[in-house]
Design a protein around this motif. Structure first.
Motif, mmCIF file in Angstrom:
data_model
loop_
_atom_site.group_PDB
_atom_site.id
_atom_site.type_symbol
_atom_site.label_atom_id
_atom_site.label_comp_id
_atom_site.label_asym_id
_atom_site.label_seq_id
_atom_site.Cartn_x
_atom_site.Cartn_y
_atom_site.Cartn_z
ATOM 1 N N ARG A 1 1.874 12.117 -3.680
ATOM 2 C CA ARG A 1 1.081 11.131 -2.952
ATOM 3 C C ARG A 1 1.807 9.798 -2.828
ATOM 4 O O ARG A 1 2.588 9.419 -3.695
ATOM 5 C CB ARG A 1 -0.222 10.874 -3.697
ATOM 6 N N SER A 2 1.456 9.074 -1.780
ATOM 7 C CA SER A 2 1.940 7.708 -1.662
ATOM 8 C C SER A 2 0.805 6.719 -1.899
ATOM 9 O O SER A 2 1.043 5.548 -2.165
ATOM 10 C CB SER A 2 2.560 7.470 -0.281
ATOM 11 N N GLY B 1 -2.613 -2.633 1.733
ATOM 12 C CA GLY B 1 -2.050 -3.551 2.709
ATOM 13 C C GLY B 1 -2.996 -4.055 3.761
ATOM 14 O O GLY B 1 -2.562 -4.653 4.730
ATOM 15 N N SER B 2 -4.299 -3.844 3.606
ATOM 16 C CA SER B 2 -5.224 -4.329 4.625
ATOM 17 C C SER B 2 -5.672 -5.746 4.304
ATOM 18 O O SER B 2 -5.981 -6.077 3.169
ATOM 19 C CB SER B 2 -6.439 -3.399 4.722
ATOM 20 N N PHE B 3 -5.666 -6.570 5.310
ATOM 21 C CA PHE B 3 -6.129 -7.947 5.200
ATOM 22 C C PHE B 3 -6.701 -8.288 6.563
ATOM 23 O O PHE B 3 -5.972 -8.690 7.470
ATOM 24 C CB PHE B 3 -4.968 -8.865 4.811
ATOM 25 N N LYS C 1 2.983 -2.425 2.904
ATOM 26 C CA LYS C 1 1.690 -1.826 2.547
ATOM 27 C C LYS C 1 1.412 -1.931 1.050
ATOM 28 O O LYS C 1 1.411 -0.929 0.332
ATOM 29 C CB LYS C 1 1.615 -0.369 2.996
ATOM 30 N N PRO C 2 1.200 -3.148 0.545
ATOM 31 C CA PRO C 2 0.936 -3.309 -0.887
ATOM 32 C C PRO C 2 -0.248 -2.437 -1.321
ATOM 33 O O PRO C 2 -1.171 -2.201 -0.545
ATOM 34 C CB PRO C 2 0.588 -4.785 -1.031
ATOM 35 N N ALA D 1 10.426 -5.897 2.195
ATOM 36 C CA ALA D 1 8.982 -6.124 2.299
ATOM 37 C C ALA D 1 8.568 -7.329 1.455
ATOM 38 O O ALA D 1 7.782 -8.175 1.908
ATOM 39 C CB ALA D 1 8.215 -4.877 1.859
ATOM 40 N N ARG D 2 9.095 -7.435 0.235
ATOM 41 C CA ARG D 2 8.758 -8.586 -0.612
ATOM 42 C C ARG D 2 9.267 -9.889 0.008
ATOM 43 O O ARG D 2 8.583 -10.916 -0.047
ATOM 44 C CB ARG D 2 9.303 -8.394 -2.029
#
Length: 153
Positions: A18-19, A43-45, A53-54, A105-106
């Protein structure tokens, strides 16, 4: 050393990794929720997707958490240093690309004003230390973050 399973079985095994909603991620979510923190997932905001996608998004605090598996994200612990013997060049390249993607990404998150913390799978063994690390990063649970200068009127 030859692989002990057929290519078809290896493919089936790999496809089941899984991811999202991994056991380490679920453990961190449970620990944070029990401590009083609230967050969004993956990653939703609002309508915005954050870079990388944190796993956990703390929008009011402008902070995110990544819960990384040591092997897949090339951590410096023994699990992360383990190198597969079969198809080793492929796996080294794949894991190096993951590290590069994570760093990019960071960097994009930081440029957008977000702070990121990586929680490694091996860090889950000592929950009290992990909880202290998370509290230092996030601040007190339930506390409304101080408004930033650009949002004050």
């Amino acid at each position: 050393m030859a692989d002990t399973v057929s290519p078809e079985q290896r493919s089936r095994n790999m496809s089941r990794i899984r991811s999202k909603n991994t056991k380490p991620e679920l453990l961190v979510r449970s620990l944070l929720h029990a401590a009083g923190y609230r967050f969004r997932l993956h990653g939703s905001f609002g309508q915005t997707r954050l870079p990388g996608k944190p796993d956990l998004v703390f929008a009011g605090r402008r902070k995110v958490l990544f819960v990384n598996g040591c092997f897949w994200h090339f951590h410096s612990c023994p699990a992360g240093r383990h190198a597969p013997q079969t198809n080793s060049e492929f796996w080294a390249a794949k894991r190096n690309r993951t590290v590069e993607h994570d760093a990019a990404a960071r960097d994009r998150l930081a440029a957008a004003g977000w702070e990121a913390l990586v929680v490694w799978e091996c860090e889950l063994r000592d929950r009290s230390v992990l909880e202290q690390q998370l509290r230092r990063f996030l601040g007190p649970p339930g506390a409304a973050p101080a408004p930033s200068p650009e949002t004050r009127h």
